[in-house]
Write an enzyme that holds these catalytic residues in place. Structure first.
Site, PDB file in Angstrom:
ATOM      1  CB  THR A   1     -12.986  11.217 -47.400  1.00  0.00           C
ATOM      2  OG1 THR A   1     -12.165  10.138 -47.825  1.00  0.00           O
ATOM      3  CG2 THR A   1     -12.373  12.522 -47.850  1.00  0.00           C
TER       4      THR A   1
ATOM      5  CB  ALA B   1     -24.978  19.052 -44.470  1.00  0.00           C
TER       6      ALA B   1
ATOM      7  NE  ARG C   1     -26.598  15.354 -50.576  1.00  0.00           N
ATOM      8  CZ  ARG C   1     -26.840  15.674 -51.811  1.00  0.00           C
ATOM      9  NH1 ARG C   1     -27.978  16.256 -52.127  1.00  0.00           N
ATOM     10  NH2 ARG C   1     -25.958  15.451 -52.770  1.00  0.00           N
TER      11      ARG C   1
ATOM     12  CD  GLU D   1     -10.881  16.139 -47.658  1.00  0.00           C
ATOM     13  OE1 GLU D   1     -10.925  17.315 -47.249  1.00  0.00           O
ATOM     14  OE2 GLU D   1     -11.754  15.649 -48.385  1.00  0.00           O
TER      15      GLU D   1
HETATM   16  N1  LIG Z   1     -17.403  12.172 -48.664  1.00  0.00           N
HETATM   17  C1  LIG Z   1     -16.708  13.232 -48.308  1.00  0.00           C
HETATM   18  O1  LIG Z   1     -15.793  13.134 -47.496  1.00  0.00           O
HETATM   19  C2  LIG Z   1     -17.044  14.588 -48.884  1.00  0.00           C
HETATM   20  C3  LIG Z   1     -18.185  14.775 -49.613  1.00  0.00           C
HETATM   21  N2  LIG Z   1     -18.547  16.016 -50.111  1.00  0.00           N
HETATM   22  C4  LIG Z   1     -19.733  16.182 -50.950  1.00  0.00           C
HETATM   23  O2  LIG Z   1     -20.429  17.393 -50.873  1.00  0.00           O
HETATM   24  C5  LIG Z   1     -21.760  17.231 -51.401  1.00  0.00           C
HETATM   25  C6  LIG Z   1     -22.949  17.699 -50.637  1.00  0.00           C
HETATM   26  O3  LIG Z   1     -22.749  17.670 -49.272  1.00  0.00           O
HETATM   27  P1  LIG Z   1     -23.095  18.943 -48.427  1.00  0.00           P
HETATM   28  O4  LIG Z   1     -22.490  20.112 -49.042  1.00  0.00           O
HETATM   29  O5  LIG Z   1     -22.768  18.595 -47.039  1.00  0.00           O
HETATM   30  O6  LIG Z   1     -24.696  18.955 -48.604  1.00  0.00           O
HETATM   31  P2  LIG Z   1     -25.776  20.016 -48.191  1.00  0.00           P
HETATM   32  O7  LIG Z   1     -26.844  19.259 -47.499  1.00  0.00           O
HETATM   33  O8  LIG Z   1     -25.185  21.180 -47.520  1.00  0.00           O
HETATM   34  O9  LIG Z   1     -26.280  20.492 -49.616  1.00  0.00           O
HETATM   35  C7  LIG Z   1     -26.636  19.567 -50.635  1.00  0.00           C
HETATM   36  C8  LIG Z   1     -27.500  20.254 -51.660  1.00  0.00           C
HETATM   37  O10 LIG Z   1     -28.805  20.476 -51.124  1.00  0.00           O
HETATM   38  C9  LIG Z   1     -29.105  21.863 -51.101  1.00  0.00           C
HETATM   39  N3  LIG Z   1     -29.793  22.082 -49.820  1.00  0.00           N
HETATM   40  C10 LIG Z   1     -29.241  22.096 -48.586  1.00  0.00           C
HETATM   41  N4  LIG Z   1     -30.202  22.245 -47.646  1.00  0.00           N
HETATM   42  C11 LIG Z   1     -31.369  22.300 -48.302  1.00  0.00           C
HETATM   43  C12 LIG Z   1     -32.736  22.420 -47.903  1.00  0.00           C
HETATM   44  N5  LIG Z   1     -33.074  22.507 -46.615  1.00  0.00           N
HETATM   45  N6  LIG Z   1     -33.701  22.441 -48.862  1.00  0.00           N
HETATM   46  C13 LIG Z   1     -33.381  22.345 -50.164  1.00  0.00           C
HETATM   47  N7  LIG Z   1     -32.101  22.220 -50.608  1.00  0.00           N
HETATM   48  C14 LIG Z   1     -31.124  22.197 -49.700  1.00  0.00           C
HETATM   49  C15 LIG Z   1     -27.787  22.584 -51.242  1.00  0.00           C
HETATM   50  O11 LIG Z   1     -27.931  23.837 -51.861  1.00  0.00           O
HETATM   51  C16 LIG Z   1     -27.009  21.612 -52.110  1.00  0.00           C
HETATM   52  O12 LIG Z   1     -27.349  21.756 -53.449  1.00  0.00           O
HETATM   53  C17 LIG Z   1     -21.938  15.850 -51.593  1.00  0.00           C
HETATM   54  O13 LIG Z   1     -21.836  15.722 -52.955  1.00  0.00           O
HETATM   55  C18 LIG Z   1     -20.860  15.339 -50.645  1.00  0.00           C
HETATM   56  O14 LIG Z   1     -20.563  14.031 -50.802  1.00  0.00           O
HETATM   57  C19 LIG Z   1     -17.793  17.080 -49.844  1.00  0.00           C
HETATM   58  C20 LIG Z   1     -16.647  16.981 -49.118  1.00  0.00           C
HETATM   59  C21 LIG Z   1     -16.173  15.717 -48.643  1.00  0.00           C
HETATM   60  N1  LIG Z   2     -18.849  15.807 -54.375  1.00  0.00           N
HETATM   61  C1  LIG Z   2     -17.754  15.652 -53.633  1.00  0.00           C
HETATM   62  N2  LIG Z   2     -17.520  14.473 -53.058  1.00  0.00           N
HETATM   63  C2  LIG Z   2     -16.429  14.296 -52.286  1.00  0.00           C
HETATM   64  O1  LIG Z   2     -16.251  13.195 -51.747  1.00  0.00           O
HETATM   65  C3  LIG Z   2     -15.550  15.402 -52.078  1.00  0.00           C
HETATM   66  C4  LIG Z   2     -15.837  16.615 -52.697  1.00  0.00           C
HETATM   67  N3  LIG Z   2     -16.932  16.717 -53.488  1.00  0.00           N
HETATM   68  N4  LIG Z   2     -15.056  17.695 -52.529  1.00  0.00           N
HETATM   69  C5  LIG Z   2     -14.147  17.743 -51.455  1.00  0.00           C
HETATM   70  C6  LIG Z   2     -13.495  16.450 -51.218  1.00  0.00           C
HETATM   71  C7  LIG Z   2     -12.418  16.141 -52.244  1.00  0.00           C
HETATM   72  N5  LIG Z   2     -12.567  14.742 -52.428  1.00  0.00           N
HETATM   73  C8  LIG Z   2     -11.898  14.000 -53.409  1.00  0.00           C
HETATM   74  C9  LIG Z   2     -12.187  12.660 -53.586  1.00  0.00           C
HETATM   75  C10 LIG Z   2     -11.537  11.917 -54.539  1.00  0.00           C
HETATM   76  C11 LIG Z   2     -10.602  12.500 -55.357  1.00  0.00           C
HETATM   77  C12 LIG Z   2      -9.951  11.672 -56.391  1.00  0.00           C
HETATM   78  O2  LIG Z   2      -9.501  10.599 -56.143  1.00  0.00           O
HETATM   79  N6  LIG Z   2      -9.927  12.136 -57.631  1.00  0.00           N
HETATM   80  C13 LIG Z   2      -9.318  11.401 -58.743  1.00  0.00           C
HETATM   81  C14 LIG Z   2     -10.344  11.104 -59.782  1.00  0.00           C
HETATM   82  C15 LIG Z   2     -11.338  10.145 -59.266  1.00  0.00           C
HETATM   83  C16 LIG Z   2     -11.912   9.248 -60.327  1.00  0.00           C
HETATM   84  O3  LIG Z   2     -11.367   9.153 -61.439  1.00  0.00           O
HETATM   85  O4  LIG Z   2     -12.919   8.603 -59.984  1.00  0.00           O
HETATM   86  C17 LIG Z   2      -8.232  12.237 -59.351  1.00  0.00           C
HETATM   87  O5  LIG Z   2      -7.602  11.781 -60.265  1.00  0.00           O
HETATM   88  O6  LIG Z   2      -8.042  13.341 -58.865  1.00  0.00           O
HETATM   89  C18 LIG Z   2     -10.299  13.841 -55.195  1.00  0.00           C
HETATM   90  C19 LIG Z   2     -10.942  14.576 -54.216  1.00  0.00           C
HETATM   91  C20 LIG Z   2     -13.530  14.203 -51.503  1.00  0.00           C
HETATM   92  N7  LIG Z   2     -14.399  15.311 -51.305  1.00  0.00           N
END
Ligand SMILES: NC(=O)C1=CN([C@@H]2O[C@H](COP(=O)(O)OP(=O)(O)OC[C@H]3O[C@@H](n4cnc5c(N)ncnc54)[C@H](O)[C@@H]3O)[C@@H](O)[C@H]2O)C=CC1
Ligand SMILES: Nc1nc(=O)c2c([nH]1)NC[C@@H]1CN(c3ccc(C(=O)N[C@@H](CCC(=O)O)C(=O)O)cc3)CN21
Length: 318
Positions: free
Chosen positions: A50, A145, A125, A19
């Site tokens: 990401t 999501a 989400r 990633e």
């Molecule tokens: N920016 C990025 O590339 C990445 C971000 N993430 C992070 O993962 C986290 C959450 O994302 P997702 O897992 O996709 O969210 P999600 O929508 O699947 O779940 C988010 C939260 O809401 C709850 N939930 C889901 N559907 C619900 C509903 N219908 N009613 C009540 N609660 C519900 C889940 O249990 C969870 O606690 C975020 O913090 C996200 O940023 C994870 C991987 C990469």
């Molecule tokens: N809540 C959440 N948000 C995300 O964006 C996210 C996840 N989970 N889990 C899966 C991946 C993994 N991601 C990431 C994003 C950033 C770092 C990163 O840069 N970490 C730093 C610390 C960041 C800081 O100090 O702010 C490191 O030192 O590892 C690692 C994994 C993005 N994704």
């Protein structure tokens, strides 16, 4: 090619993927190529990029007034995906988030991806804006999501939200989602988080990538629990190589995960971060070997642009 096709055609062999995080605004695509080049020899069939939402920054103006500015520090996800697909034999998986997007903006983003020949998305989400305590959906945006998945699946059927289109062409996205072996921090308990995950799969997600974990037992229990809940799609473990002492406190705070005692002890005993990198590599290699023995479909490394440790890990495994 779709991620699910890669997973299905490689039965029995664990794939390697990783990633990337878009570079900070003002940097060039070369930093992405520099991060990718050392890892391409391990033949990743797909690479995730990401997505980073807006942040609020405060500037002091004349007279000491604070001005709030909305900015995006890491734009470029779509462009990076197109650039890496063009340069390497690899499928890009852009992360698509609910936060900061109206449904129409999501539709337009998906149209761009489709035009670029990108057939994969990880539907999330997204995190809360950094300065806000909790996730606030966009006006006319998605809350969870699962709702975003609904929109993508509709587009895959040719059902766009713009209902004035005479002959909308169906898109063809393979949808991945995030899963949390140690529970998503906002879920009241593990069962409700599992139900939310099941809803994402029932809505059309074809595979799951896990949050990072450092104790394989957590992953194995999670997979078992998923199967009990009738979640039968592939579950790709996500691994992060430990590289700094600071991560002992940072990772649990950001990602709501536990660090096992042995890893805490080993990292704490390191005299500098160079030594931590070695501990992190060794830990990830041991985790990876055990996961491979259990025939996981793929190992997904959170390199986030720092490829050195992952390169050393992959060299021992792939
Ligand atoms: N920016 C990025 O590339 C990445 C971000 N993430 C992070 O993962 C986290 C959450 O994302 P997702 O897992 O996709 O969210 P999600 O929508 O699947 O779940 C988010 C939260 O809401 C709850 N939930 C889901 N559907 C619900 C509903 N219908 N009613 C009540 N609660 C519900 C889940 O249990 C969870 O606690 C975020 O913090 C996200 O940023 C994870 C991987 C990469
Ligand atoms: N809540 C959440 N948000 C995300 O964006 C996210 C996840 N989970 N889990 C899966 C991946 C993994 N991601 C990431 C994003 C950033 C770092 C990163 O840069 N970490 C730093 C610390 C960041 C800081 O100090 O702010 C490191 O030192 O590892 C690692 C994994 C993005 N994704």
């Amino acid at each position: 090619m779709k991620v699910i096709e890669h997973l299905n055609t490689n039965k029995g062999k664990t794939l390697f993927s990783f990633e990337l995080i878009p570079p900070l605004k003002g940097e060039s695509i070369q930093s992405i190529f520099d991060a990718m080049n050392p890892l391409m020899e391990f033949n990743p069939p797909f690479v995730d990029v990401t997505y980073h939402r807006e942040e609020y920054v405060y500037k002091i103006r004349e007279g000491g007034l604070l001005e709030r500015k909305v900015t995006r520090k890491r734009p470029g996800t779509v462009g990076i995906c197109a650039a890496i697909m063009n340069r390497y034999q690899v499928d890009a998986v852009p992360h698509i988030i609910c936060g900061g997007f109206s449904k129409e903006e999501t539709e337009n983003a998906l149209i761009d991806l489709s035009f670029l020949g990108i057939e994969n998305v990880l539907a999330l989400r997204g995190d809360a804006v950094k300065s806000e305590g909790s996730f606030i959906p966009e006006k006319d945006g998605h809350n969870y999501a699962v709702d975003l998945i609904g929109q993508i699946v509709d587009m895959n059927k040719g059902d766009y939200i713009d209902d004035d289109l005479p002959h909308p062409i169906p898109t063809n996205f393979c949808i991945g989602v995030a899963g949390y072996p140690e529970k998503h921090f906002e879920a009241p308990n593990l069962n409700s988080d599992m139900n939310a995950l099941k809803a994402k799969v029932d809505a059309g997600a074809e595979y799951i990538v896990t949050q990072m974990f450092f104790d394989n037992a957590k992953y194995f229990e999670f997979v078992e629990k998923c199967r009990e809940f009738g979640i039968n799609v592939p579950i790709i473990p996500g691994l992060k190589p430990f590289t700094t002492k600071k991560q002992l406190s940072v990772l649990p705070r950001i990602f709501h995960i536990d660090i096992p005692d042995d890893l805490v002890t080993a990292v704490s005993a390191c005299k500098d971060n160079k030594a931590v990198v070695e501990v992190g590599i060794e830990w990830a290699v041991q985790q990876s070997k055990e996961l491979m023995k259990k025939d996981v479909p793929c190992l997904h490394y959170y390199t986030m642009g720092r490829s050195r440790a992952t390169e050393k890990i992959a060299a021992q495994l792939f």
